[in-house]
Design a protein around this motif. Sequence first.
Motif, PDB file in Angstrom:
ATOM      1  N   TYR A 133       0.847  -1.196   0.000  1.00 48.73           N
ATOM      2  CA  TYR A 133       0.000   0.000   0.000  1.00 48.73           C
ATOM      3  C   TYR A 133       0.878   1.239   0.000  1.00 48.73           C
ATOM      4  O   TYR A 133       2.011   1.196   0.486  1.00 48.73           O
ATOM      5  CB  TYR A 133      -0.954   0.003   1.204  1.00 48.73           C
ATOM      6  CG  TYR A 133      -2.106  -0.937   0.967  1.00 48.73           C
ATOM      7  CD1 TYR A 133      -3.160  -0.542   0.146  1.00 48.73           C
ATOM      8  CD2 TYR A 133      -2.124  -2.214   1.518  1.00 48.73           C
ATOM      9  CE1 TYR A 133      -4.213  -1.409  -0.112  1.00 48.73           C
ATOM     10  CE2 TYR A 133      -3.170  -3.085   1.259  1.00 48.73           C
ATOM     11  CZ  TYR A 133      -4.213  -2.673   0.433  1.00 48.73           C
ATOM     12  OH  TYR A 133      -5.248  -3.527   0.175  1.00 48.73           O
ATOM     13  N   GLY A 140      -4.632  11.171  -5.893  1.00 48.63           N
ATOM     14  CA  GLY A 140      -5.330   9.948  -6.272  1.00 48.63           C
ATOM     15  C   GLY A 140      -5.080   9.550  -7.723  1.00 48.63           C
ATOM     16  O   GLY A 140      -5.763   8.675  -8.262  1.00 48.63           O
ATOM     17  N   ASP A 143      -3.966   5.859  -8.001  1.00 52.76           N
ATOM     18  CA  ASP A 143      -5.052   4.947  -7.616  1.00 52.76           C
ATOM     19  C   ASP A 143      -6.077   4.830  -8.731  1.00 52.76           C
ATOM     20  O   ASP A 143      -6.539   3.753  -9.066  1.00 52.76           O
ATOM     21  CB  ASP A 143      -5.747   5.448  -6.346  1.00 52.76           C
ATOM     22  CG  ASP A 143      -4.821   5.360  -5.147  1.00 52.76           C
ATOM     23  OD1 ASP A 143      -4.162   4.330  -5.001  1.00 52.76           O
ATOM     24  OD2 ASP A 143      -4.756   6.335  -4.388  1.00 52.76           O
ATOM     25  N   ARG A 144      -6.424   5.967  -9.297  1.00 51.12           N
ATOM     26  CA  ARG A 144      -7.409   5.963 -10.377  1.00 51.12           C
ATOM     27  C   ARG A 144      -6.850   5.244 -11.598  1.00 51.12           C
ATOM     28  O   ARG A 144      -7.528   4.462 -12.241  1.00 51.12           O
ATOM     29  CB  ARG A 144      -7.787   7.405 -10.731  1.00 51.12           C
ATOM     30  CG  ARG A 144      -9.226   7.704 -10.453  1.00 51.12           C
ATOM     31  CD  ARG A 144      -9.560   9.164 -10.677  1.00 51.12           C
ATOM     32  NE  ARG A 144      -9.461   9.889  -9.427  1.00 51.12           N
ATOM     33  CZ  ARG A 144      -8.559  10.826  -9.149  1.00 51.12           C
ATOM     34  NH1 ARG A 144      -7.663  11.175 -10.041  1.00 51.12           N
ATOM     35  NH2 ARG A 144      -8.550  11.416  -7.989  1.00 51.12           N
ATOM     36  N   LYS A 147      -6.538   1.304 -11.376  1.00 42.71           N
ATOM     37  CA  LYS A 147      -7.832   0.620 -11.431  1.00 42.71           C
ATOM     38  C   LYS A 147      -8.119   0.121 -12.856  1.00 42.71           C
ATOM     39  O   LYS A 147      -8.867  -0.819 -13.047  1.00 42.71           O
ATOM     40  CB  LYS A 147      -8.906   1.639 -11.031  1.00 42.71           C
ATOM     41  CG  LYS A 147     -10.139   1.063 -10.409  1.00 42.71           C
ATOM     42  CD  LYS A 147     -11.040   2.186  -9.895  1.00 42.71           C
ATOM     43  CE  LYS A 147     -11.530   3.060 -11.053  1.00 42.71           C
ATOM     44  NZ  LYS A 147     -12.446   4.127 -10.620  1.00 42.71           N
ATOM     45  N   GLU A 170      -5.209   1.355   4.819  1.00 42.75           N
ATOM     46  CA  GLU A 170      -5.628   1.473   3.426  1.00 42.75           C
ATOM     47  C   GLU A 170      -7.077   1.943   3.315  1.00 42.75           C
ATOM     48  O   GLU A 170      -7.878   1.712   4.209  1.00 42.75           O
ATOM     49  CB  GLU A 170      -5.426   0.164   2.677  1.00 42.75           C
ATOM     50  CG  GLU A 170      -6.424  -0.937   2.964  1.00 42.75           C
ATOM     51  CD  GLU A 170      -5.999  -1.831   4.114  1.00 42.75           C
ATOM     52  OE1 GLU A 170      -5.193  -1.416   4.969  1.00 42.75           O
ATOM     53  OE2 GLU A 170      -6.513  -2.974   4.170  1.00 42.75           O
ATOM     54  N   PHE A 173     -10.134   2.671  -2.183  1.00 46.63           N
ATOM     55  CA  PHE A 173      -9.644   2.937  -3.535  1.00 46.63           C
ATOM     56  C   PHE A 173      -8.145   2.724  -3.686  1.00 46.63           C
ATOM     57  O   PHE A 173      -7.615   2.854  -4.780  1.00 46.63           O
ATOM     58  CB  PHE A 173     -10.026   4.360  -3.961  1.00 46.63           C
ATOM     59  CG  PHE A 173      -9.685   5.413  -2.937  1.00 46.63           C
ATOM     60  CD1 PHE A 173      -8.382   5.839  -2.769  1.00 46.63           C
ATOM     61  CD2 PHE A 173     -10.680   5.943  -2.130  1.00 46.63           C
ATOM     62  CE1 PHE A 173      -8.072   6.806  -1.821  1.00 46.63           C
ATOM     63  CE2 PHE A 173     -10.376   6.912  -1.177  1.00 46.63           C
ATOM     64  CZ  PHE A 173      -9.065   7.343  -1.017  1.00 46.63           C
ATOM     65  N   ASP A 174      -7.435   2.439  -2.597  1.00 43.52           N
ATOM     66  CA  ASP A 174      -5.985   2.254  -2.699  1.00 43.52           C
ATOM     67  C   ASP A 174      -5.656   0.936  -3.396  1.00 43.52           C
ATOM     68  O   ASP A 174      -6.305  -0.080  -3.155  1.00 43.52           O
ATOM     69  CB  ASP A 174      -5.342   2.282  -1.301  1.00 43.52           C
ATOM     70  CG  ASP A 174      -5.257   3.689  -0.737  1.00 43.52           C
ATOM     71  OD1 ASP A 174      -5.090   4.637  -1.523  1.00 43.52           O
ATOM     72  OD2 ASP A 174      -5.362   3.836   0.499  1.00 43.52           O
ATOM     73  N   ARG A 175      -4.679   0.970  -4.260  1.00 44.18           N
ATOM     74  CA  ARG A 175      -4.264  -0.210  -5.015  1.00 44.18           C
ATOM     75  C   ARG A 175      -2.836  -0.569  -4.634  1.00 44.18           C
ATOM     76  O   ARG A 175      -1.924   0.162  -4.986  1.00 44.18           O
ATOM     77  CB  ARG A 175      -4.289   0.091  -6.524  1.00 44.18           C
ATOM     78  CG  ARG A 175      -5.664   0.315  -7.112  1.00 44.18           C
ATOM     79  CD  ARG A 175      -6.312  -1.027  -7.441  1.00 44.18           C
ATOM     80  NE  ARG A 175      -7.692  -0.872  -7.890  1.00 44.18           N
ATOM     81  CZ  ARG A 175      -8.744  -0.736  -7.077  1.00 44.18           C
ATOM     82  NH1 ARG A 175      -8.590  -0.696  -5.773  1.00 44.18           N
ATOM     83  NH2 ARG A 175      -9.963  -0.629  -7.566  1.00 44.18           N
TER      84      ARG A 175
END
Length: 193
Positions: A133, A140, A143-144, A147, A170, A173-175
Motif C-alpha cells: 500500500y 489519487g 489509484d485511479r 484501477k 488502506e 480505492f488504494d491499489r
Amino acid sequence: MDKKKLRKHYLDMRNAMEPSEVEQKSKCIIKKLLNCQIYKMSNTIMAYVDFRNEVKTRDFIRYALGDGKRVAVPITDLQSKALTVSEVRDIDHELCKSNYGIMEPKEGYIRKLDPYELDLILVPGIVFDTRGYRIGYGGGYFDRFLKNIRPDARTVGICFDFQVIDKIKEESFDRPVHMIITEERIIGYEYSR
Ligand SMILES: Nc1ncnc2c1ncn2[C@@H]1O[C@H](COP(=O)(O)OP(=O)(O)OP(=O)(O)O)[C@@H](O)[C@H]1O
Ligand SMILES: [Mg+2]
C-alpha cells in the motif's frame, strides 16, 4: 500518524537527502530492477519521470529503450485528475517541464498508448507499507490509473528504504503494488524471480 502527517514527514525526509545520496541509491535500485524477471518478461513498460528527490528513473528508461522495450511515461491532466500514457523513444529530446514541474512529452512527441498494453508499471510513492500500500502526493492519480490496467499487469513501487513502513491504513480505492524495490531489499520477492 494519519495520512497527511505521514506524507509530510516522509516528504520532508526525502527532501533533505543529498543529491549524491539520491543518485547513488537510485542507481542501486535501478540495477536491481533490471535484474528482475518482472522487467525481463515485460515488453511495454510505464516509468514515471522522477521529480524532486524521487528515485531517479532516467537511466532506467534509457536502458530499457536500449534493450528494445517499449517505454511510456505518464502525462498528468490536472483537470480530470487522470494520467494518460505516452510512448517515449528518446527521453533526452522529447520531454520538457510541464506547468507543475514534471517532465512530460512535448507537443509533437505525444504518442498515446492504451494502458491495457502495459505489462509493467513503475509506481512512485512517498510512503509504502510492506504489503504494497502507498501514499502519493494526494491527488489519487495513481489509484485511479491502476484501477484500469490489465489484470495481469505488474506494478512495482520504487523508493528509498526509509520510505517503507509496517502499515498504512488502506482506503477502499488504494491499489497495492506487487513488489517494492529499495536500495536495501526487495519486497514481494516471488515477483522478482
Ligand atoms: N479510484 C478512484 N476513483 C475516484 N476517486 C479516487 C480513486 N482513488 C482515489 N480517489 C480520490 O483521490 C483522493 C486522493 O487519494 P489518496 O489520498 O489515496 O492519494 P495518493 O495515493 O496519495 O495520490 P496519488 O495516487 O496521486 O499518488 C481521495 O480522496 C479519493 O477520493
Ligand atoms: Mg492512494
